[in-house]
Design a protein around this motif. Structure first.
Motif, PDB file in Angstrom:
ATOM      1  N   ASN A   6      64.757  55.399  29.855  1.00  0.00           N
ATOM      2  CA  ASN A   6      65.946  55.800  30.225  1.00  0.00           C
ATOM      3  C   ASN A   6      66.108  55.800  31.274  1.00  0.00           C
ATOM      4  O   ASN A   6      66.147  56.327  32.291  1.00  0.00           O
ATOM      5  CB  ASN A   6      66.750  56.736  29.283  1.00  0.00           C
ATOM      6  CG  ASN A   6      68.363  57.123  29.215  1.00  0.00           C
ATOM      7  OD1 ASN A   6      68.760  56.615  30.179  1.00  0.00           O
ATOM      8  ND2 ASN A   6      68.337  57.766  28.522  1.00  0.00           N
ATOM      9  N   LEU A   9      68.705  57.604  33.605  1.00  0.00           N
ATOM     10  CA  LEU A   9      68.613  59.278  33.951  1.00  0.00           C
ATOM     11  C   LEU A   9      67.928  59.152  35.221  1.00  0.00           C
ATOM     12  O   LEU A   9      68.099  60.238  35.722  1.00  0.00           O
ATOM     13  CB  LEU A   9      68.002  59.983  32.711  1.00  0.00           C
ATOM     14  CG  LEU A   9      68.242  60.128  31.177  1.00  0.00           C
ATOM     15  CD1 LEU A   9      67.983  60.516  30.581  1.00  0.00           C
ATOM     16  CD2 LEU A   9      69.897  61.090  31.645  1.00  0.00           C
ATOM     17  N   LEU A  47      79.480  62.600  33.381  1.00  0.00           N
ATOM     18  CA  LEU A  47      78.069  63.872  33.041  1.00  0.00           C
ATOM     19  C   LEU A  47      78.408  63.675  31.544  1.00  0.00           C
ATOM     20  O   LEU A  47      78.204  64.057  30.592  1.00  0.00           O
ATOM     21  CB  LEU A  47      78.762  64.687  33.318  1.00  0.00           C
ATOM     22  CG  LEU A  47      77.524  65.514  35.897  1.00  0.00           C
ATOM     23  CD1 LEU A  47      78.380  66.683  35.930  1.00  0.00           C
ATOM     24  CD2 LEU A  47      76.314  65.305  35.072  1.00  0.00           C
ATOM     25  N   GLY A  48      80.210  63.809  31.594  1.00  0.00           N
ATOM     26  CA  GLY A  48      80.182  63.401  29.750  1.00  0.00           C
ATOM     27  C   GLY A  48      79.525  62.363  29.328  1.00  0.00           C
ATOM     28  O   GLY A  48      79.287  62.386  28.152  1.00  0.00           O
ATOM     29  N   ASN A  49      80.173  61.287  30.073  1.00  0.00           N
ATOM     30  CA  ASN A  49      79.854  59.975  28.909  1.00  0.00           C
ATOM     31  C   ASN A  49      78.401  60.644  29.135  1.00  0.00           C
ATOM     32  O   ASN A  49      77.359  59.691  27.909  1.00  0.00           O
ATOM     33  CB  ASN A  49      80.053  59.539  30.244  1.00  0.00           C
ATOM     34  CG  ASN A  49      79.014  57.412  29.326  1.00  0.00           C
ATOM     35  OD1 ASN A  49      78.039  57.253  29.835  1.00  0.00           O
ATOM     36  ND2 ASN A  49      80.068  57.122  28.679  1.00  0.00           N
ATOM     37  N   VAL A  50      77.300  60.651  29.727  1.00  0.00           N
ATOM     38  CA  VAL A  50      75.684  61.068  30.114  1.00  0.00           C
ATOM     39  C   VAL A  50      75.472  61.957  28.596  1.00  0.00           C
ATOM     40  O   VAL A  50      75.231  61.384  27.744  1.00  0.00           O
ATOM     41  CB  VAL A  50      75.253  61.530  30.961  1.00  0.00           C
ATOM     42  CG1 VAL A  50      73.343  61.990  30.249  1.00  0.00           C
ATOM     43  CG2 VAL A  50      75.054  60.732  31.766  1.00  0.00           C
ATOM     44  N   PHE A  51      75.906  62.885  27.848  1.00  0.00           N
ATOM     45  CA  PHE A  51      75.750  63.842  27.416  1.00  0.00           C
ATOM     46  C   PHE A  51      76.379  63.054  25.494  1.00  0.00           C
ATOM     47  O   PHE A  51      75.233  63.140  25.043  1.00  0.00           O
ATOM     48  CB  PHE A  51      76.992  65.418  28.122  1.00  0.00           C
ATOM     49  CG  PHE A  51      76.628  66.336  26.466  1.00  0.00           C
ATOM     50  CD1 PHE A  51      76.159  66.823  26.559  1.00  0.00           C
ATOM     51  CD2 PHE A  51      77.753  66.076  25.539  1.00  0.00           C
ATOM     52  CE1 PHE A  51      75.281  67.847  25.137  1.00  0.00           C
ATOM     53  CE2 PHE A  51      77.808  67.222  24.261  1.00  0.00           C
ATOM     54  CZ  PHE A  51      76.750  67.907  24.419  1.00  0.00           C
ATOM     55  N   LEU A  52      77.151  62.607  26.000  1.00  0.00           N
ATOM     56  CA  LEU A  52      78.094  62.434  24.716  1.00  0.00           C
ATOM     57  C   LEU A  52      76.697  60.762  24.482  1.00  0.00           C
ATOM     58  O   LEU A  52      77.162  60.562  22.990  1.00  0.00           O
ATOM     59  CB  LEU A  52      79.153  61.744  24.813  1.00  0.00           C
ATOM     60  CG  LEU A  52      80.216  63.062  24.810  1.00  0.00           C
ATOM     61  CD1 LEU A  52      81.711  62.557  24.675  1.00  0.00           C
ATOM     62  CD2 LEU A  52      80.561  63.936  23.255  1.00  0.00           C
ATOM     63  N   PHE A  54      74.049  60.725  24.111  1.00  0.00           N
ATOM     64  CA  PHE A  54      72.617  60.651  23.630  1.00  0.00           C
ATOM     65  C   PHE A  54      73.343  60.775  22.093  1.00  0.00           C
ATOM     66  O   PHE A  54      72.596  60.437  21.068  1.00  0.00           O
ATOM     67  CB  PHE A  54      72.506  62.533  23.931  1.00  0.00           C
ATOM     68  CG  PHE A  54      71.968  62.785  24.892  1.00  0.00           C
ATOM     69  CD1 PHE A  54      70.687  62.081  25.379  1.00  0.00           C
ATOM     70  CD2 PHE A  54      72.074  62.957  25.666  1.00  0.00           C
ATOM     71  CE1 PHE A  54      69.912  62.303  26.752  1.00  0.00           C
ATOM     72  CE2 PHE A  54      71.915  63.459  27.454  1.00  0.00           C
ATOM     73  CZ  PHE A  54      70.085  62.797  27.254  1.00  0.00           C
ATOM     74  N   TRP A 130      84.871  58.744  27.463  1.00  0.00           N
ATOM     75  CA  TRP A 130      84.205  59.463  26.658  1.00  0.00           C
ATOM     76  C   TRP A 130      84.352  58.888  25.216  1.00  0.00           C
ATOM     77  O   TRP A 130      83.342  59.917  24.083  1.00  0.00           O
ATOM     78  CB  TRP A 130      85.214  60.786  26.550  1.00  0.00           C
ATOM     79  CG  TRP A 130      84.279  61.808  27.822  1.00  0.00           C
ATOM     80  CD1 TRP A 130      83.032  61.602  29.065  1.00  0.00           C
ATOM     81  CD2 TRP A 130      84.673  63.295  28.533  1.00  0.00           C
ATOM     82  NE1 TRP A 130      83.560  61.976  29.777  1.00  0.00           N
ATOM     83  CE2 TRP A 130      84.366  63.203  29.763  1.00  0.00           C
ATOM     84  CE3 TRP A 130      85.524  64.036  27.714  1.00  0.00           C
ATOM     85  CZ2 TRP A 130      84.470  64.472  30.514  1.00  0.00           C
ATOM     86  CZ3 TRP A 130      85.716  64.988  28.641  1.00  0.00           C
ATOM     87  CH2 TRP A 130      85.020  65.426  29.746  1.00  0.00           C
TER      88      TRP A 130
END
Length: 318
Positions: A6, A9, A47-52, A54, A130
């Protein structure tokens, strides 16, 4: 199948260091490229985009694998040449996804997030949607159909996103001419983020600017027309939730409120941003036409200025 890392990251430390260097340069040159609240909002959106990511990447992988395992027409091997082919195929998909995201309000509702900052710096690259990841992948479904493995596709999509990070800067003016002719650059992408009528809905490329030149959406950056970043109507908020969903709320209001036909309600979803059923709205082509007419009305004066030593660069671009 090889196991692909990935890379997004792994690139996070690079993002942080690059933003620090850009901030240092902007302070040293007395440029107001960064605003604290704006940058914090962009980072929060990233950060929200990275979390979502997944979650929506699991959905994307499922869709890609479903097509690849059951419907693929060919099998493209893991080879150096297949990755070259994929880089162009992926970028072609990205161009049309990006272009439609400016010409269709359903896709604009998620993509508008990326254009909502009035500043242009590396933190702006992190201001990501998002919601778009849950449906924008449809533009890539043809890739597993023709035989590219889903793992390869996801890797190339990450490469494209990583490439587009560095072009979100004013610290770089122009790259060498040969590079500007083929690749997407900071200059080309500054145009894309402009709210000026001349620049609206132009330069949708991801990596290769050739698609815009091929399909008639290319616009070079003009020195006499400084890029004004942001939206035609800016949202004036740093609240990440409002940034993420303000256009969804506005679109929903247009669809479900007031007295209008079912056909017109549906058009608020598929028509370009700015369209209104009563004819009072203005889409980007309308704004560009008005601008050209207003500039055209003063061309004699500009021509005289050019003859007396002024620049006719802007006149030659309209």
């Amino acid at each position: 199948m090889p196991e692909f890392p990935n890379i997004i990251l792994y690139a996070i430390p690079f993002f942080i260091i690059s933003m620090g260097l850009e901030l240092y340069v902007s302070i040293k040159e007395n440029k107001k490229s960064y605003e604290t609240k704006d940058a914090v909002t962009s980072i929060a959106m990233g950060l929200g985009n990275v979390f979502l990511g997944f979650i929506n990447k699991a959905l994307i992988l499922f869709a890609f694998m479903l097509i690849y395992e059951n419907f693929r027409l060919f099998t493209i091997p893991f080879a150096w040449w297949s990755f070259i082919l994929l880089s162009f195929a992926d970028d072609f998909s990205y161009y049309w996804f990006h272009r439609i995201s400016h010409e269709n309000r359903l896709f604009w509702a998620s993509h508008v997030v990326h254009h909502s900052s009035k500043h242009y710096n590396l933190s702006t690259a992190l201001r990501q949607t998002w919601s778009g990841g849950f449906y924008s992948f449809i533009f890539w479904l043809w890739l597993p159909l023709i035989g590219f493995h889903p793992g390869m596709i996801l890797l190339q999509m990450s490469v494209s996103l990583l490439y587009q990070f560095w072009i979100h800067t004013e610290a770089i003016d122009k790259m060498p001419k040969w590079f500007e002719a083929v690749m997407n650059t900071p200059s080309h992408h500054r145009v894309h983020h402009g709210s000026n009528p001349l620049y609206l809905d132009r330069n949708h490329a991801g990596i290769f600017i050739i698609w815009d030149k091929l399909f008639g959406t290319f616009q070079p950056e003009v020195k006499n027309e400084k890029v004004v970043y942001g939206l035609v109507s800016n949202i004036k908020t740093y609240n990440p939730l409002k940034v993420a969903f303000h256009e969804w709320m506005a679109m929903g209001k247009d669809v479900f409120s007031g007295k209008k036909s079912l056909r017109d309600r549906a058009k608020y979803i598929v028509k370009p941003p700015g369209w209104k059923h009563d004819g009072t709205g203005k889409v980007s082509n309308d704004l560009r036409k008005e601008w050209r007419e207003s500039v055209g009305s003063i061309q004699p004066a500009r021509a005289e200025k050019a003859r007396s030593g002024g620049s006719a660069e802007l006149s030659n671009k309209i």
